[in-house]
Design an enzyme around this catalytic site. Sequence first.
Site, short mmCIF file in Angstrom:
data_model
loop_
_atom_site.label_atom_id
_atom_site.label_comp_id
_atom_site.label_asym_id
_atom_site.label_seq_id
_atom_site.Cartn_x
_atom_site.Cartn_y
_atom_site.Cartn_z
N ASN A 121 27.36 -87.67 17.87
CA ASN A 121 27.49 -88.58 16.73
C ASN A 121 27.55 -87.85 15.39
OD1 ASN A 121 24.81 -87.73 16.55
ND2 ASN A 121 24.02 -89.77 16.03
N LYS A 122 27.44 -86.52 15.41
CA LYS A 122 27.46 -85.76 14.16
C LYS A 122 28.90 -85.54 13.68
CE LYS A 122 23.00 -84.90 13.74
NZ LYS A 122 22.42 -85.56 14.91
N GLN A 123 29.02 -84.99 12.46
CA GLN A 123 30.35 -84.75 11.89
C GLN A 123 31.21 -83.91 12.83
OE1 GLN A 123 27.39 -84.53 10.43
NE2 GLN A 123 27.48 -84.81 8.19
#
Length: 374
Positions: free
Chosen positions: A179-181
């Site tokens: 879910n991170k960049q």
Amino acid sequence: MIPLSGPDITQREKDLVMEVLDSGILGLGPKMKQFEQMMAEYVGVKHAISCNSGTSGLHMLIAAMGIGEGDEVITTSFSFVASANCILFERAVPVFVDIDEKTYNLDVTQIEAKITPKTKAILPVHVFGQPANMDEIRALAKKHNLWVIEDSCEAIGGEWNGERVGGLGDAGVFAFYPNKQMTTGEGGIIVTNNDEIAELCHSIRNQGRGEDGLWLSHVRLGYNFRMDELSAALGVAQLERIDEILAKRDAVAKMYSEKLKDVAEVILPHVEDNVKMSWFVYVIRFAEDVDRDLVMERLSKRGVGCRPYFTPIHLQPFYVERFGYKRGDFPVTERVADKTLAIPFFNNLTEAQVDEVVAAIKEEIANAKEPAAL
């Protein structure tokens, strides 16, 4: 269904993963070293030490800095639980400070009052990708001879006064969950200019082995916190595209801000003038007369991914049981947390999807007014 988040994977990522599989080297190989070198150069530091999660990276820094039983580390309750758990792993004590109501970061005006002879470090979290006030934090740390550990897990590419986060304290950590960049599947990385910290973290992540590389020679207590080659290959490909990735996310954030700006019941994310925001999530905050939980329930039933961000750490059952925290201990944190909601946000979210989410939010707000406001 419009999911809350999703990774951005291209053919380049697939090609590098296949390159690793074809090589037969799946651990402690050239891709890990390449990823570490690229990350050090990107942040502008001497050392980058990859690991299997951001949580592991934070844990290693607490251990490497000699923070142990009875020591105190000042941090925020408005965060993912790992930023406090990493302190407990070494039997130290997280000391929470309330947050700034605009940025949701540590309220720096309250830090000094929490410093005691037991305090060893300040651990700011760059919440949702907005850098914390590192000038004030570093000044306080220098004054009181404290370590500064940056939890940059949500903030790759973020900048404070033109300097990239992660390299502003004694050490920092990035995380790469899907879910991170950018993602490595599971994974994280420590960044630092401190030679001793780097050497210790290299050892701690690899079962406490010494720098001589002898496989069955263990010079200290360590863990299996290594990053595998497949994850590192993903990291290389994603970091090659980091400017594109961050630009995509910035464009989605701007769409939301434009389309929600006239909704009176919604407080939009605030971004300080002297920072470069690295958008991890897009979190809106509802007015006091809107039942956030009811909006969330109705949005979920419509297939719109959403989640409360964050539930305060001090109100997690384990922390209440262990430390006796209660509502009212950190009123700003609690007031913000009661009304914030993360809505669908990822690199390739389309304008049509944004319009659908915004329309759903507007409709459900009308159905979620608190009874007292009707």
